[in-house]
Write a protein that holds these residues in place. Structure first.
Motif, PDB file in Angstrom:
ATOM      1  N   ARG A  21       5.153   6.191  -1.987  1.00 14.94           N
ATOM      2  CA  ARG A  21       4.152   7.257  -2.020  1.00 14.94           C
ATOM      3  C   ARG A  21       4.631   8.483  -1.258  1.00 14.94           C
ATOM      4  O   ARG A  21       4.292   9.614  -1.598  1.00 14.94           O
TER       5      ARG A  21
ATOM      6  N   HIS B 206       0.812  -1.217   0.000  1.00 10.49           N
ATOM      7  CA  HIS B 206       0.000   0.000   0.000  1.00 10.49           C
ATOM      8  C   HIS B 206       0.845   1.266   0.000  1.00 10.49           C
ATOM      9  O   HIS B 206       0.326   2.351  -0.287  1.00 10.49           O
TER      10      HIS B 206
ATOM     11  N   GLU C  61      -0.321   6.165 -10.446  1.00  9.62           N
ATOM     12  CA  GLU C  61      -1.049   6.409  -9.209  1.00  9.62           C
ATOM     13  C   GLU C  61      -1.283   5.146  -8.392  1.00  9.62           C
ATOM     14  O   GLU C  61      -1.439   5.216  -7.175  1.00  9.62           O
ATOM     15  N   ASP C  62      -1.301   3.999  -9.057  1.00  7.94           N
ATOM     16  CA  ASP C  62      -1.659   2.761  -8.385  1.00  7.94           C
ATOM     17  C   ASP C  62      -0.494   1.773  -8.361  1.00  7.94           C
ATOM     18  O   ASP C  62       0.471   1.901  -9.115  1.00  7.94           O
ATOM     19  N   PHE C  63      -0.617   0.763  -7.507  1.00  5.47           N
ATOM     20  CA  PHE C  63       0.362  -0.315  -7.477  1.00  5.47           C
ATOM     21  C   PHE C  63       0.288  -1.072  -8.801  1.00  5.47           C
ATOM     22  O   PHE C  63      -0.803  -1.479  -9.232  1.00  5.47           O
TER      23      PHE C  63
ATOM     24  N   ARG D 251       3.594   2.786  -5.382  1.00 11.04           N
ATOM     25  CA  ARG D 251       2.813   2.949  -6.600  1.00 11.04           C
ATOM     26  C   ARG D 251       3.753   2.808  -7.787  1.00 11.04           C
ATOM     27  O   ARG D 251       4.973   2.721  -7.618  1.00 11.04           O
TER      28      ARG D 251
END
Length: 248
Positions: free
Chosen positions: A101, A65, A73-75, A68
């Motif tokens: 992040r 978590h 923006e996301d994993f 990224r």
């Protein structure tokens, strides 16, 4: 430069990485053997220099978590897998680096990693996404990768800039401990419980080497706060037990 032996790391499983708990005193204490009296028994790696941290700072676990995709923006699930706490790069997938992040300036990052035979990866720090790359602690199977023939690109090197003081052979597929300590201009690379490289980011010779390298277009290379990157170099690499502690 002679290496410095550190206290032996605890043995941990891939699914049970202990969190290093800072003691509750607010005193400023050197990172060293005098700071080993921890309630959970987890040792602090000794840097052998005057690095200080506030003992009540938070130690943050960097699970999936906290990462990224680089410039995303996301994993990046297509390129990395979260395998029960192990971050595993897929060698058959697109090469997408993981970027933290949060950004960091002064910190201690501890982790464990494994490489496949001939594997190549790295941990980069103080990375700004507006510039390509940043200072890199090279992770490499020297015995089976061509970069292992060049001291500046061997396992533990500051990639293309400074060679480690001694080799640290890996066993393909087996986990090895690592630590990256960054405080202002002082940086240390640790592998298997030993400091293999120590340098000053303001050192005249190092800045000259940077000015002659592929990093020459980044005038603040390594000098400003930035992100941590786990590199996907197209080889199988695994990271686990990633923990970061802010340093003062």
């Amino acid at each position: 430069m002679r290496h410095v032996d550190a206290p032996t790391l605890l043995e941990v499983s891939s699914t049970d990485c202990p969190v290093r708990k800072p003691v509750q005193s607010a005193a400023m204490t050197p990172i060293g053997f005098t700071a080993l009296n921890r309630a959970d028994g987890m040792p602090v790696l000794w840097s052998g220099v005057s690095l200080y941290r506030r003992r009540n700072t938070m130690i943050k676990v960097l699970d999936a978590h906290q990462w990224r995709a680089y410039q995303g923006e996301d994993f990046p699930l297509g390129s990395w897998k979260d395998d029960n706490g192990i971050l595993r790069a897929d060698p058959a997938a697109a090469r997408v680096d993981l970027i933290s992040r949060q950004s960091y300036r002064n910190f201690s990052l501890t982790f464990e990693f494994s490489l496949a035979a001939g594997g190549n990866a790295g941990v980069l720090y103080r990375v700004a996404e507006s510039w390509q790359g940043g200072p890199e602690m090279q992770l490499l199977d020297n015995a089976s990768h061509p970069d292992g023939q060049n001291p500046l690109t061997t396992h533990g090197a500051l990639y293309q800039l400074l060679a480690p003081t001694e080799p640290t052979p890996i066993q393909p597929g087996e986990f090895m401990s690592g630590q990256l300590i960054v405080r202002e201009n002082h940086v240390e690379h640790w592998l298997a419980g030993r400091c293999v490289l120590r340098y000053d980011l303001y050192d005249t010779a190092l800045r000259e080497a940077i000015s002659q390298s592929k990093f020459k277009h980044n005038p603040d290379f390594g000098l400003t706060e930035g992100h941590i990157i786990l590199q996907h170099h197209g080889d199988e690499v695994c990271f686990r037990c990633l923990q970061v502690e802010a340093l003062l």
